[in-house]
Design an enzyme around this catalytic site. Structure first.
Site, mmCIF file in Angstrom:
data_model
loop_
_atom_site.group_PDB
_atom_site.id
_atom_site.type_symbol
_atom_site.label_atom_id
_atom_site.label_comp_id
_atom_site.label_asym_id
_atom_site.label_seq_id
_atom_site.Cartn_x
_atom_site.Cartn_y
_atom_site.Cartn_z
ATOM 1 C CG ASP A 58 -1.875 1.113 0.926
ATOM 2 O OD1 ASP A 58 -2.925 -0.145 1.499
ATOM 3 O OD2 ASP A 58 -1.430 2.532 0.718
ATOM 4 C CE1 TYR A 115 -13.203 3.066 -9.561
ATOM 5 C CE2 TYR A 115 -15.465 3.417 -9.343
ATOM 6 C CZ TYR A 115 -13.969 2.594 -8.872
ATOM 7 O OH TYR A 115 -14.309 1.196 -8.248
ATOM 8 C CE LYS A 133 -11.534 -0.764 -9.805
ATOM 9 N NZ LYS A 133 -10.385 -1.132 -9.338
ATOM 10 N NE ARG A 188 -21.972 11.570 -5.884
ATOM 11 C CZ ARG A 188 -21.467 10.625 -5.138
ATOM 12 N NH1 ARG A 188 -20.601 11.056 -3.713
ATOM 13 N NH2 ARG A 188 -22.129 9.532 -5.702
HETATM 14 N N1 UDP Z 1 -25.342 11.057 -1.477
HETATM 15 C C1 UDP Z 1 -25.661 12.255 -0.990
HETATM 16 N N2 UDP Z 1 -25.308 12.539 -0.341
HETATM 17 C C2 UDP Z 1 -23.965 12.577 -0.063
HETATM 18 C C3 UDP Z 1 -23.858 11.461 -1.004
HETATM 19 C C4 UDP Z 1 -23.667 10.828 -1.369
HETATM 20 O O1 UDP Z 1 -27.094 12.203 -1.387
HETATM 21 O O2 UDP Z 1 -23.306 13.483 0.811
HETATM 22 C C5 UDP Z 1 -25.867 9.958 -2.106
HETATM 23 C C6 UDP Z 1 -25.338 9.811 -4.394
HETATM 24 O O3 UDP Z 1 -25.825 10.952 -4.805
HETATM 25 C C7 UDP Z 1 -25.486 8.112 -4.294
HETATM 26 C C8 UDP Z 1 -25.830 7.971 -2.900
HETATM 27 O O4 UDP Z 1 -25.218 8.534 -2.059
HETATM 28 O O5 UDP Z 1 -26.692 8.272 -4.998
HETATM 29 C C9 UDP Z 1 -24.875 7.056 -2.640
HETATM 30 O O6 UDP Z 1 -23.256 7.462 -3.106
HETATM 31 P P1 UDP Z 1 -21.814 7.276 -2.223
HETATM 32 O O7 UDP Z 1 -20.586 8.338 -2.499
HETATM 33 O O8 UDP Z 1 -21.938 6.793 -0.665
HETATM 34 O O9 UDP Z 1 -21.674 5.699 -3.089
HETATM 35 P P2 UDP Z 1 -21.405 5.813 -4.817
HETATM 36 O O10 UDP Z 1 -23.311 5.417 -5.380
HETATM 37 O O11 UDP Z 1 -21.609 6.273 -5.602
HETATM 38 O O12 UDP Z 1 -20.862 4.168 -5.761
#
Ligand code: UDP
Length: 327
Positions: free
Chosen positions: A31, A142, A146, A280
């Protein structure tokens, strides 16, 4: 088996390393401690601070530790949002680091490999739950990185007889009493919600409530990190008969952002204020896995299927480690 774990000081890598040790395997962790924590590495494992960008060091590691039976490759840049802002960290570094690792592994005669892959391969799923034969449409650099590594493994299998499994995680979450999720900055929903419960943030922002879902917020498939760990170990132990495999890993149940927050309120007893913000970029409305293939082929069974037990396990770690690993 003697297993090399890259990213073994990180969240999923360290918990899987601990489970490997518990199952009687020998573990060597590499790591660079970019996001990982030295304290997360099990005491029984060998720890090497090294970067996969450094090819010479990698060859030296394989020379110094002969007889490695297999590799679990967790080390990676892992954030969808960051990859939209810094695409080359992903399209170059993630891919080049995997190539470096594979090249050194093949030269050393290692022929078993488990890749941490992602649900971000499925940005526009036509069928929910998402099975392995779903069309691949990476949702970000990302996911693309992968996918590229999955394709690289295919050629390693064709050319060198590499046996491998790509495990496409949906939303990894949950903690164990001694190891947990500690990212800086934290971007994941469950730890953010728990930071609000700890008084470390005033509120959680819900990223959009105008999605076509039951309450307007995104649906995700939350899978406990111990269930991911067991999938890695089962897959590694079965690789000789499996050859090339891709498995989608989730609970098969989706929960909305509002449901996560509501469950966290119940588990923690804290009101956890939430405000609605904009969507987002890069977030699909619904991501739920079908894990039928790994259940059928390896007998994998997730142990943590309800949101309450997942969040309770995370709360236990966050409550007892309010500053994470504190390093
Ligand atoms: N999410 C949110 N607020 C936050 C962080 C995440 O509403 O502060 C939402 C995000 O838009 C997604 C879900 O929670 O729909 C899970 O997001 P996370 O970043 O945990 O994992 P990802 O789905 O990106 O792998």
């Amino acid at each position: 088996m003697k297993i090399l774990v890259t990213g073994g000081a990180g969240y999923i890598g360290s918990i899987t390393s601990a489970e490997l040790v518990r199952a009687g395997h020998e573990v060597i962790v590499i790591d660079n401690l970019y996001q990982g924590h030295r304290a997360a590495v099990p005491a029984e494992a060998v720890f090497i601070e090294a970067d996969l960008a450094d090819r010479r060091t990698l060859s030296n590691i394989f020379a110094a530790y002969p007889g490695i039976d297999g590799i679990m490759h967790f080390a990676s840049y892992t954030l969808v949002g960051e990859s939209m802002e810094k695409p080359f960290l992903y399209l170059r570094d993630n891919v080049a680091n995997a190539a470096n690792l594979l090249e050194a592994a093949i030269a050393a005669g290692v022929r078993r490999f488990i890749l941490s892959s992602t649900a971000n391969l499925f940005d526009q799923p036509e069928r929910i739950p998402i099975a392995e034969n779903e069309r691949i449409v990476p949702g970000s650099p990302y996911g693309e990185s992968k996918f590229f590594i999955e394709r690289m493994l295919h050629w390693m299998a064709r050319i060198y007889g590499m046996r491998y499994a790509c495990l496409r995680y949906f939303n990894a979450c949950g903690d164990t009493p001694n190891r947990g999720e500690d990212h800086d900055p934290e971007t994941h929903l469950i730890p953010i919600v728990l930071q609000v419960a700890l008084g470390q943030r005033p509120y959680v922002t819900i990223f959009g409530d105008d999605y076509p879902t039951r309450d307007g917020t995104c649906v995700r498939d939350y899978i406990h990190v111990l269930d991911l760990a067991s999938a890695h170990i089962l897959a590694m132990e079965a690789l000789d008969r499996l050859g090339e495999r891709r498995y989608n890993l989730g609970n098969g149940q989706g929960f909305t952002v509002r449901e996560v927050i509501e469950t966290a309120r119940k588990v923690t007893g804290h009101p956890i204020p939430a405000v609605v913000g904009p969507r987002r970029p890069g977030d699909p409305a619904v991501l739920v896995a079908s894990s039928e293939t790994i259940r059928a082929e390896l007998g994998w069974q997730p142990r943590f299927t309800d949101l309450e037990s997942i969040i309770a396990s995370a709360w236990e770690w966050h409550r007892t480690h309010p500053n994470g690993y504190d390093d």
